[in-house]
Scaffold this active site. Structure first.
Site, short mmCIF file in Angstrom:
data_model
loop_
_atom_site.label_atom_id
_atom_site.label_comp_id
_atom_site.label_asym_id
_atom_site.label_seq_id
_atom_site.Cartn_x
_atom_site.Cartn_y
_atom_site.Cartn_z
N CYS A 97 29.81 40.19 12.40
CA CYS A 97 28.39 39.87 12.54
C CYS A 97 27.56 40.79 11.62
CB CYS A 97 27.98 40.06 13.99
SG CYS A 97 26.20 39.99 14.22
N GLU A 135 0.85 -1.20 0.00
CA GLU A 135 0.00 0.00 0.00
C GLU A 135 0.88 1.24 0.00
OE1 GLU A 135 -2.14 -0.06 3.68
OE2 GLU A 135 -3.08 -1.97 3.28
N TYR A 152 -8.00 7.52 5.31
CA TYR A 152 -7.99 6.18 4.70
C TYR A 152 -7.65 5.16 5.78
CZ TYR A 152 -7.93 7.86 -0.18
OH TYR A 152 -8.25 8.42 -1.37
N CYS A 160 25.50 43.35 14.12
CA CYS A 160 26.10 44.40 14.96
C CYS A 160 27.53 44.75 14.54
CB CYS A 160 26.09 43.96 16.42
SG CYS A 160 27.15 42.55 16.72
N CYS A 174 28.67 35.25 17.29
CA CYS A 174 28.79 36.66 17.63
C CYS A 174 28.65 36.70 19.14
CB CYS A 174 27.67 37.46 16.96
SG CYS A 174 27.50 39.11 17.68
N LYS A 211 2.36 4.56 1.45
CA LYS A 211 2.51 5.04 2.82
C LYS A 211 2.12 6.51 2.84
CE LYS A 211 5.63 4.91 6.74
NZ LYS A 211 5.49 6.29 7.17
N LYS A 236 10.76 3.33 2.31
CA LYS A 236 10.68 4.79 2.16
C LYS A 236 11.28 5.23 0.82
CE LYS A 236 9.91 7.38 5.35
NZ LYS A 236 9.86 7.74 6.73
N ASP A 240 1.54 10.21 3.93
CA ASP A 240 2.29 11.09 4.83
C ASP A 240 1.32 11.96 5.62
OD1 ASP A 240 4.48 12.04 6.03
OD2 ASP A 240 5.26 13.17 4.33
N CYS A 249 23.89 42.49 20.69
CA CYS A 249 23.63 42.34 19.24
C CYS A 249 22.11 42.34 18.99
CB CYS A 249 24.26 41.04 18.77
SG CYS A 249 23.77 40.57 17.11
S1 IVH Z 1 0.02 0.02 8.64
C1 IVH Z 1 2.10 -0.87 12.88
N1 IVH Z 1 -0.32 1.25 6.40
O1 IVH Z 1 2.97 5.00 8.96
C2 IVH Z 1 1.41 0.15 12.18
N2 IVH Z 1 0.59 2.50 8.17
O2 IVH Z 1 5.62 4.85 10.12
C3 IVH Z 1 0.57 -0.42 11.11
N3 IVH Z 1 1.04 4.84 7.61
O3 IVH Z 1 1.95 4.79 12.29
C4 IVH Z 1 0.23 0.65 10.22
N4 IVH Z 1 0.33 4.77 5.55
O4 IVH Z 1 0.47 6.11 10.70
C5 IVH Z 1 0.11 1.37 7.65
N5 IVH Z 1 -0.73 2.19 4.34
C6 IVH Z 1 -0.30 2.31 5.57
C7 IVH Z 1 0.18 3.53 6.07
C8 IVH Z 1 0.64 3.59 7.39
C9 IVH Z 1 0.84 5.54 6.49
C10 IVH Z 1 1.63 5.39 8.84
C11 IVH Z 1 0.96 4.97 10.10
C12 IVH Z 1 2.06 4.40 10.96
C13 IVH Z 1 3.27 5.02 10.33
C14 IVH Z 1 4.51 4.22 10.61
#
Ligand code: IVH
Length: 663
Positions: free
Chosen positions: A403, A112, A222, A406, A422, A114, A312, A116, A427
């Site tokens: 600096c 899935e 989500y 000043c 400084c 991730k 990541k 942010d 200042c």
């Molecule tokens: S599974 C054990 N799925 O990433 C946690 N987390 O860095 C199981 N996050 O705390 C979470 N997208 O807030 C999962 N598709 C996704 C996610 C996801 C973002 C976040 C989540 C978690 C953090 C960990």
């Protein structure tokens, strides 16, 4: 051995400092991957040197925000974090590890994006949304029920005929890119501080005292996981997600089942290429074992599940022209060069500045005004220059000798140090930063007295030193641009209220080098009055367990200086409190006693109970261990109660607690 111990201590402190910057100030200094390098090094050192490993190490805890305006909620099942990987090779070795450990062929995975954002736990009882909570530190979150109720993706009633009696759905609250841009536009129109990225925007919008503001920010949600579910008999993660869809939740579009490492790698590449076209920010992928019975077999560490991994993505990069190198003066006089860039958009944010850290960094990068530079956002917040991508300048940048504020000569305070300082206490740039810090939220908390108002007050000569703040009148503010009656009145009230802040806040507000909010609290509790601090010898500071040599020296230097005495005397004359309040009648009866709170208390909020315990010299921690003195158990106490029983920790109920504190 001493060197190793020193390094471990350094890493622990550094990690905690970065946690505070990331969660407390939404202002990280380093990228996620640089942070992970610190944690990995600490993990290895602790593993190899179990003598120095300790229970409260940041390697065994999920980090999260430390301070909060919201009531706390104990999670029934901890909200864990994910282990990070940064390459296909690392994913492959995770895949090998779990395949070997399970000894099963054809393991099915779900991959899935991730998101942010920030995770939330939603509790439904008989299909009705009852509680919404943030992750917090993984064990204790914040109660944000009213705020989550404003998110349209979150059903208030589940759209299913037979919902589980008890259901905890977990997912990510986030702000999509379009809403992020329009929110920032609106904020900047109103003269506010723009959010650095959609994650900060989502966090800032969700953790609002006024849920109406959350509603206006159009957050999204989500589902990605769950907490406790009564009668849970889902077989796979996919089945759970499908159930959530039927209940009225939303799930991400790009979720895929993969049956081999090859399929995982292919899907990762597809997603990396697609990253830019997704309408919200993703910082990588999450790979999960699909079958729940296999997840159970793999289990969790203290911090993260073994059945999932985050992959990541690299930081986003782009090129632009370096227009200028400006030099800034920090609160403690540190001179920091800053890159002024030809504005360029990265992840929906216009970037016009980047950090250059120090003059050696400029030399290392061999960068000068006019060059085309490659930039990236470290931790998706602070842009930094990675390298020169096209040399267009001639000559080298000459470090400043004086600096810029000043004009005093700048110096390196210690041999081998990279930063210049400084050291002129008068200042103007430092004074402005000092005043801003003094009034900031974790210091004297003078709401409304930010950098811009302070800048205007300084320009009009209304303040010159910290204590001048306490002699300001409403008319002084009314002379400033854009300040009307109500704001002026609020400012005066906030200034007056700040006079009663405890010594701990004042110490932090004074901006003593290396002394953060936590250290200030420790010192204030030990010394209790500012006079005792002036009388203290160096070893009085060194003897405090939590204070290292550098901090002790910094405190001694500060309290020895005539200028410090002058500042504090002026504050005392203005009516500012310089003592740490405590309950006089009780003495410090709970000195050294460690409490853990669990379950729902009837007569106290957790914050209140914590405050009382602390005021009597005790301390409150999150997890039960042999060191725990008392477990204060309210109703519906969970796992902590069981652990306390196992470890023979004294378990007290509210009535006994009241007796202890009433003595
Ligand atoms: S599974 C054990 N799925 O990433 C946690 N987390 O860095 C199981 N996050 O705390 C979470 N997208 O807030 C999962 N598709 C996704 C996610 C996801 C973002 C976040 C989540 C978690 C953090 C960990």
């Amino acid at each position: 051995m001493q060197e190793i111990k020193k390094r471990i201590n350094y890493l622990r402190k550094e990690i905690l400092r970065h946690d505070e910057l990331y969660y407390g100030n939404d202002n990280p200094e380093i990228s996620d991957s640089q942070y992970d390098v610190l944690v990995k090094e600490l993990e290895i050192l602790e593993k190899e040197n179990p003598l120095f490993a300790f229970q409260d190490s940041p390697t065994s805890k999920v980090s999260g925000p430390q301070t909060s305006n919201f009531k706390q909620i104990e999670h029934s099942v901890p909200m864990l974090s994910l282990d990070n990987t940064y390459s296909c090779a690392e994913v492959a070795s995770w895949y090998d590890k779990i395949s070997k450990s399970l000894n099963v062929e054809n393991i099915e995975f779900i991959i899935e994006p991730k998101i942010d954002g920030l995770s939330a736990n939603l509790t439904y009882i008989n299909g009705k949304l009852k509680i919404g909570a943030t992750r917090g530190d993984g064990e204790l979150g914040e109660n944000i029920t009213e705020n989550v109720k404003t998110i349209s993706d979150i059903p208030k009633n589940l759209a299913t005929v037979l919902p589980p009696e008890y259901l905890e759905v977990r997912g990510e609250v986030f702000m999509d890119n379009k809403t992020f841009s329009s929110t920032n536009e609106e904020i900047s129109k109103n003269g506010g501080n723009k959010f650095a990225n959609p994650r900060n925007a989502a966090a800032g919008s969700l953790r609002q005292k006024n849920p109406q503001i959350t509603a206006e920010r159009k957050l999204k949600f989500y589902v990605h996981s769950f907490g406790k579910i009564s009668g849970n008999n889902f077989k796979t993660h996919f089945e759970f997600l499908d159930f959530c869809l039927k209940c009225g939740f939303k799930i991400q579009e790009d979720i895929k089942i993969c049956k081999s490492l090859k399929e995982l790698t292919e899907q990762s590449e597809i997603m990396l290429a697609k990253r830019e076209s997704i309408f919200y920010e993703i910082d990588g992928l999450v790979i999960k074992v699909n079958e729940y019975f296999l997840q159970k077999r793999l289990g969790n560490t203290n911090k993260s599940p073994r059945w999932a991994i985050a992959y990541k993505f690299p930081a986003k990069q782009t090129s632009t022209k370096l227009k200028n190198i400006e030099v800034c003066v920090g609160r403690t006089g540190v001179i920091t060069p800053k890159a002024v860039l030809e504005p360029v958009t990265l992840s929906g944010v216009t970037i016009s500045n980047a950090t250059l850290h120090n003059f050696e960094e400029i030399e290392r990068l061999n960068v000068n005004v006019g060059d085309i530079v490659l930039i990236e956002r470290a931790g998706d917040v602070i842009p930094k220059i990675v390298k020169v991508s096209k040399k267009e300048s001639t000559g080298f940048f000459k470090p400043l000798k004086r600096c810029p504020s000043c004009n005093e000569e700048v110096v390196k305070e210690n041999e081998g140090e990279v930063a210049y300082h400084c050291i002129n206490t008068e200042c103007p740039a430092q004074i402005k930063r000092n005043l801003t810090h003094f009034a900031s939220r974790d210091a004297m908390d003078i709401e409304g007295l930010g950098e811009s108002v302070i800048g205007k007050l300084l320009a009009k000569g209304k303040v010159k030193a910290i204590s001048d703040i306490y002699y300001l009148e409403a008319k002084d503010f009314l002379e400033l641009e854009l300040i009307r009656d109500k704001k002026a009145f609020n400012l005066i009230t906030a200034i007056n209220n700040s006079k009663q802040k405890p010594l701990s806040k004042l110490l932090f507000a004074l901006g003593i080098r290396h002394i953060g909010a936590k250290t200030s609290e420790i010192i204030a509790k030990k010394f209790k009055t500012i006079d005792k601090l002036f009388e203290a010898e160096l070893n009085d500071f060194e003897n405090i367990y939590e204070i290292g040599d550098v901090l002790a020296l910094s405190l001694k230097i500060f309290f020895e200086k005539e200028s410090s005495k002058k500042i504090i005397n002026a504050l005392i004359a203005a009516g500012v409190n310089t003592a740490q309040p405590e309950n006089q009648n009780s003495g410090m009866r709970l000195e050294g006693k460690i409490f853990v709170l669990t379950g729902e208390l009837q007569n106290y909020t957790r914050e209140k109970a914590t405050e009382i315990i602390k005021s009597l010299g005790g301390n409150v921690t999150n997890s039960v261990s042999k060191k725990t003195g008392f477990l204060l158990a309210g109703q519906n106490a969970g796992a902590k109660l069981e652990k306390a029983k196992k470890l023979n920790v004294s378990i007290i109920e509210e009535a006994e607690f009241e007796k202890i504190i009433a003595h």
